[in-house]
Design a protein around this motif. Structure first.
Motif, PDB file in Angstrom:
ATOM      1  N   ARG A 401     -71.535 -13.237  40.693  1.00  0.00           N
ATOM      2  CA  ARG A 401     -71.982 -14.502  40.529  1.00  0.00           C
ATOM      3  C   ARG A 401     -73.577 -14.670  40.781  1.00  0.00           C
ATOM      4  O   ARG A 401     -74.259 -15.397  40.147  1.00  0.00           O
ATOM      5  N   LYS A 402     -73.965 -13.629  41.826  1.00  0.00           N
ATOM      6  CA  LYS A 402     -75.427 -13.705  42.139  1.00  0.00           C
ATOM      7  C   LYS A 402     -76.131 -13.055  40.830  1.00  0.00           C
ATOM      8  O   LYS A 402     -77.217 -13.615  40.634  1.00  0.00           O
ATOM      9  N   LYS A 403     -75.725 -12.112  40.116  1.00  0.00           N
ATOM     10  CA  LYS A 403     -76.269 -11.654  39.013  1.00  0.00           C
ATOM     11  C   LYS A 403     -76.443 -12.602  37.832  1.00  0.00           C
ATOM     12  O   LYS A 403     -77.327 -12.805  37.161  1.00  0.00           O
ATOM     13  N   LEU A 404     -75.195 -13.536  37.686  1.00  0.00           N
ATOM     14  CA  LEU A 404     -75.146 -14.546  36.684  1.00  0.00           C
ATOM     15  C   LEU A 404     -76.232 -15.581  36.929  1.00  0.00           C
ATOM     16  O   LEU A 404     -76.884 -16.158  36.091  1.00  0.00           O
ATOM     17  N   GLN A 405     -76.192 -16.008  38.065  1.00  0.00           N
ATOM     18  CA  GLN A 405     -77.200 -16.886  38.677  1.00  0.00           C
ATOM     19  C   GLN A 405     -78.709 -16.911  38.269  1.00  0.00           C
ATOM     20  O   GLN A 405     -79.651 -17.302  37.946  1.00  0.00           O
ATOM     21  N   GLN A 406     -78.734 -15.300  38.641  1.00  0.00           N
ATOM     22  CA  GLN A 406     -80.232 -14.657  38.368  1.00  0.00           C
ATOM     23  C   GLN A 406     -80.395 -14.821  36.724  1.00  0.00           C
ATOM     24  O   GLN A 406     -81.710 -15.112  36.510  1.00  0.00           O
ATOM     25  N   LYS A 407     -79.485 -14.294  36.142  1.00  0.00           N
ATOM     26  CA  LYS A 407     -79.780 -14.225  34.528  1.00  0.00           C
ATOM     27  C   LYS A 407     -80.223 -15.790  34.217  1.00  0.00           C
ATOM     28  O   LYS A 407     -80.867 -16.025  33.429  1.00  0.00           O
ATOM     29  N   VAL A 408     -79.396 -16.504  34.544  1.00  0.00           N
ATOM     30  CA  VAL A 408     -79.496 -18.051  34.136  1.00  0.00           C
ATOM     31  C   VAL A 408     -80.811 -18.536  34.503  1.00  0.00           C
ATOM     32  O   VAL A 408     -81.719 -19.408  33.864  1.00  0.00           O
ATOM     33  N   ASP A 409     -81.239 -18.283  35.800  1.00  0.00           N
ATOM     34  CA  ASP A 409     -82.759 -18.695  36.354  1.00  0.00           C
ATOM     35  C   ASP A 409     -83.858 -18.179  35.149  1.00  0.00           C
ATOM     36  O   ASP A 409     -84.793 -18.945  34.889  1.00  0.00           O
ATOM     37  N   GLU A 410     -83.529 -17.015  35.004  1.00  0.00           N
ATOM     38  CA  GLU A 410     -84.650 -16.132  34.129  1.00  0.00           C
ATOM     39  C   GLU A 410     -84.695 -16.930  32.668  1.00  0.00           C
ATOM     40  O   GLU A 410     -85.766 -17.028  32.147  1.00  0.00           O
ATOM     41  N   LEU A 411     -83.381 -17.236  32.138  1.00  0.00           N
ATOM     42  CA  LEU A 411     -83.216 -17.822  30.806  1.00  0.00           C
ATOM     43  C   LEU A 411     -83.957 -19.167  31.090  1.00  0.00           C
ATOM     44  O   LEU A 411     -84.804 -19.679  30.149  1.00  0.00           O
ATOM     45  N   ASN A 412     -83.864 -19.994  32.015  1.00  0.00           N
ATOM     46  CA  ASN A 412     -84.239 -21.218  32.094  1.00  0.00           C
ATOM     47  C   ASN A 412     -86.017 -21.465  32.433  1.00  0.00           C
ATOM     48  O   ASN A 412     -86.712 -22.045  31.723  1.00  0.00           O
ATOM     49  N   LYS A 464     -73.900 -19.762  27.563  1.00  0.00           N
ATOM     50  CA  LYS A 464     -73.063 -18.525  27.642  1.00  0.00           C
ATOM     51  C   LYS A 464     -72.941 -18.186  28.815  1.00  0.00           C
ATOM     52  O   LYS A 464     -71.977 -17.829  29.553  1.00  0.00           O
ATOM     53  N   PHE A 465     -74.246 -17.682  29.643  1.00  0.00           N
ATOM     54  CA  PHE A 465     -74.186 -17.267  30.915  1.00  0.00           C
ATOM     55  C   PHE A 465     -73.833 -18.380  31.935  1.00  0.00           C
ATOM     56  O   PHE A 465     -73.063 -18.057  32.847  1.00  0.00           O
ATOM     57  N   GLU A 466     -74.040 -19.542  31.872  1.00  0.00           N
ATOM     58  CA  GLU A 466     -73.428 -20.637  32.640  1.00  0.00           C
ATOM     59  C   GLU A 466     -72.063 -20.618  32.634  1.00  0.00           C
ATOM     60  O   GLU A 466     -71.362 -21.267  33.456  1.00  0.00           O
ATOM     61  N   ALA A 467     -71.472 -20.493  31.425  1.00  0.00           N
ATOM     62  CA  ALA A 467     -69.896 -20.535  31.205  1.00  0.00           C
ATOM     63  C   ALA A 467     -69.334 -19.565  31.961  1.00  0.00           C
ATOM     64  O   ALA A 467     -68.456 -19.836  33.004  1.00  0.00           O
ATOM     65  N   TRP A 468     -69.957 -18.200  32.012  1.00  0.00           N
ATOM     66  CA  TRP A 468     -69.336 -17.369  33.026  1.00  0.00           C
ATOM     67  C   TRP A 468     -69.832 -17.540  34.303  1.00  0.00           C
ATOM     68  O   TRP A 468     -68.897 -17.344  35.143  1.00  0.00           O
ATOM     69  N   LEU A 469     -70.722 -18.300  34.653  1.00  0.00           N
ATOM     70  CA  LEU A 469     -70.961 -18.573  36.202  1.00  0.00           C
ATOM     71  C   LEU A 469     -69.970 -19.423  36.585  1.00  0.00           C
ATOM     72  O   LEU A 469     -69.484 -19.427  37.774  1.00  0.00           O
ATOM     73  N   ALA A 470     -69.753 -20.545  35.646  1.00  0.00           N
ATOM     74  CA  ALA A 470     -68.731 -21.580  36.182  1.00  0.00           C
ATOM     75  C   ALA A 470     -67.484 -21.028  36.600  1.00  0.00           C
ATOM     76  O   ALA A 470     -66.607 -21.368  37.233  1.00  0.00           O
ATOM     77  N   GLU A 471     -67.058 -19.969  35.484  1.00  0.00           N
ATOM     78  CA  GLU A 471     -65.892 -19.169  35.666  1.00  0.00           C
ATOM     79  C   GLU A 471     -65.826 -18.721  37.264  1.00  0.00           C
ATOM     80  O   GLU A 471     -64.760 -18.384  37.716  1.00  0.00           O
ATOM     81  N   VAL A 472     -66.790 -17.863  37.473  1.00  0.00           N
ATOM     82  CA  VAL A 472     -66.729 -17.325  38.688  1.00  0.00           C
ATOM     83  C   VAL A 472     -66.855 -18.021  39.813  1.00  0.00           C
ATOM     84  O   VAL A 472     -66.354 -17.744  40.525  1.00  0.00           O
TER      85      VAL A 472
END
Length: 612
Positions: A401-412, A464-472
């Motif tokens: 979850r932390k890695k996905l959240q970090q990736k989402v922030d970077e993409l934003n 895509k990463f937000e979908a994975w984040l929501a899943e986790v």
């Protein structure tokens, strides 16, 4: 106390002493110069030391410096860098205020000393010349006196001799008179030269030499004073940087006091928390069942055992296996296995293997079939090959979850950067349209299309990463609904693919986990898929206020008219193109020239303040 009167006869010693004084001054200059070199070398070594232990950018080491103790160490390195800078200041000030000035003064001192001793030697040579003249006239006077005496004696001898003619006597008398006259002239000349020499000697020892020696004394005293002043400057240069060095040391102390062990402990939890639930109790597996079956049907023990229910061998355990079981135990079952409870806890004898396998086979036939998606197979293959999955599925839930959240922030952040670039290009295009002489608007269309395409790609990647984040987040029961909504929105087209692959995670002995699709996980993911999909777009928050300095008539599209003295909200700063975006009310907003308004940003609000 004067060298002219006390040391009138020590010309050579004074010359040696003054030369020694200049040598001492030059030695002091050399000492200060070497001190500056030491300071520079020390500063360089301190800077290299600070740089050596600085964390490398974009490396794993930089991520480890999030703890307060490591931050304090970084602050210490920075303070040591400033500390080194103060030693460079010491070196520079000593070089400019001591070495340069003293070197120039030494040259002037040498010239002055040379001039003074030149005048002294000149006076010395003059008195020596006068003395030689006196000696010469004295010897001449002495010689003439002796010649006159001999001439007088010869005349008297000739006059007393009766055999000498009168002419010879007269000639001897005239010769004696001439010699006497020459002696008188030599006497007068000697007397005159003697008087002159006495006068010159008096001037030499009472006027010329005292004046020259007085100048030399003053020169030497100035040298001594100048050397003392340089020593004071030497100390002042050090004293001037002591307050700044003290601040550097205070900064190190402050950094040390900022260390929070509790905060570091919490960071360790956040860094390594897996998100797994602690394992439950392991069911008892009774390996005595095969022995009970060998007993005779007519035996008393068999009749007593008929009414007792058999223990389940392959039943699903109440909890999950402990995630830190050592690898020397039997390997975990494959992802499609019924349950981790099927892993035996101890060694089995060859005679007891068939029966537990039959029970496991029966359980496998009666258990719910497990369906795994293609993504799980792909992840297993990538793990075997040593590659990191794109969705970080090789990590525990919390770390994933932390890695996905970090990736989402970077993409934003990248999306915002591209949007700012698009806005800047759009404004530049508007300027070209208004002023064709500045450039061709069509030349920016290709760049604008490229930026828009990049934005679209980044948005799809973010979804895509937000979908994975929501899943986790849907699988972490400890996380609140508000925390689950922090990852943002994602497109409705992605959830079906993700939901088909939704699986519960079970621990394995090596710390990784397997996935199992359950109806509960599907419900959680679907519950979070469309939480914010149809939320209304909120207006940009106000980041400050501005006051119109001049009246501006916004006649072009995207601009807004303002009146001098009017106060409005700022919703976007100047990006370097000379325009600021403002808002009058909820429906009126646009751009005005930055030079037409006085902007006052609300830095504390950080975008939280919105126009109502």
């Amino acid at each position: 106390m004067s060298w002219g009167t006390e040391l009138w006869d020590q010309f050579d010693n004074l010359e040696k002493h003054t030369q020694w004084g200049i040598d001492i001054l030059e030695k002091y200059i050399k000492f200060v110069k070497e001190r500056t070199e030491i300071e520079l070398s020390y500063a360089k070594q301190l800077r290299n030391l600070s740089k050596k232990y600085q964390p490398k950018k974009n490396s794993k080491e930089e991520e480890e410096y999030k703890y307060t103790s490591c931050k304090a160490f970084i602050s210490t390195l920075n303070e040591m860098n400033d500390y080194a800078g103060q030693h460079e200041v010491i070196s520079e000030n000593m070089a400019s205020q001591i070495i340069v000035d003293l070197a120039r003064y030494v040259q002037e001192l040498k010239q002055e000393r040379k001039s003074n001793f030149h005048d002294g030697r000149k006076a010395q040579q003059h008195i020596e010349t006068c003395w030689k003249q006196l000696e010469s006239s004295k010897r001449r006077f002495e010689r003439d006196c002796k010649e006159a005496d001999r001439a007088q004696q010869y005349f008297e001898k000739m006059d007393a001799d009766i055999n000498v003619t009168k002419a010879d006597v007269e000639k001897a008398r005239q010769q004696a008179q001439i010699r006497h006259q020459m002696a008188e002239d030599s006497k007068a000349d000697y007397s005159s030269i003697l008087q002159k020499f006495n006068h010159e000697q008096h001037d030499y020892y009472h006027t010329h030499i005292p004046n020259i020696f007085q100048k030399i004394q003053e020169m030497e005293e100035r040298r001594i004073v100048r050397m003392g002043e340089s020593m004071k400057t030497y100390a002042e240069v050090d004293r001037q940087v002591i307050p700044i060095i003290g601040k550097c040391l205070d900064g190190i102390v402050k950094a040390a006091e900022s260390i929070d062990q509790k905060n570091d402990s919490q960071l360790v939890i956040e860094a390594y928390k897996s998100g797994f639930e602690p394992p439950g109790d392991i069911e008892f597996e009774d390996y005595t069942q095969p022995m009970k079956r060998t007993v005779s049907d007519n035996s008393l023990s068999n009749s007593r055992g008929e009414g007792k229910p058999d223990l389940k061998f392959g039943g699903k355990s109440k909890g999950k296996l402990w995630p830190f079981i050592k690898k020397n135990k039997p390997p975990p079952p494959p992802p499609a296995s019924a349950s981790p409870s099927a892993v035996p806890n101890g060694p089995q004898s060859p005679k007891q293997q068939k029966e537990p396998l039959s029970h496991r086979f029966n359980e496998f036939m009666t258990s719910k079939p497990k369906i795994h998606c293609f993504r799980s197979l792909k992840r297993g293959l990538s793990l075997k090959l040593g590659a990191t999955p794109e969705d970080f599925s090789n990590l525990p839930p919390e770390q994933r979850r932390k890695k996905l959240q970090q990736k989402v922030d970077e993409l934003n952040k990248e999306i915002q950067k591209e949007m700012d670039q698009r806005d800047a290009i759009t404004k530049m295009k508007d300027v070209y349209l208004k002023n064709p002489q500045m450039g061709d608007p069509a030349s920016l269309d290709h760049k604008l299309a490229e930026v828009s395409q990049n934005i679209e790609k980044l948005r799809l990647e973010t979804q895509k990463f937000e979908a994975w984040l929501a899943e986790v987040e849907g699988r972490l029961p400890a996380r609140s609904e508000q925390a689950r909504r922090q990852s943002g929105l994602y497109d409705s087209q992605n959830p079906p693919t993700v939901n088909n692959c939704a699986q519960d995670r079970e621990s394995s002995p090596d710390g990784s986990y397997t996935e199992e699709q359950t109806q509960e996980s599907e419900v959680k993911v679907l519950a979070t898929d469309f939480d914010d999909e149809f939320d209304d777009e909120e207006p940009l928050p106000a980041i400050g206020t501005c006051k119109a300095l001049y009246t501006f008539e916004g006649q072009n599209e995207g601009t807004i008219s303002v009146v001098e003295g009017e106060t409005l909200y700022v919703i976007e700063e100047d990006k370097g193109d000379g325009w600021t975006r403002i808002r009058r009310n909820e429906d009126e907003e646009g751009y005005v020239p930055t030079s037409y308004v006085e902007v006052c940003l609300d830095k504390n609000a950080k975008g939280a303040k919105t126009y109502i």
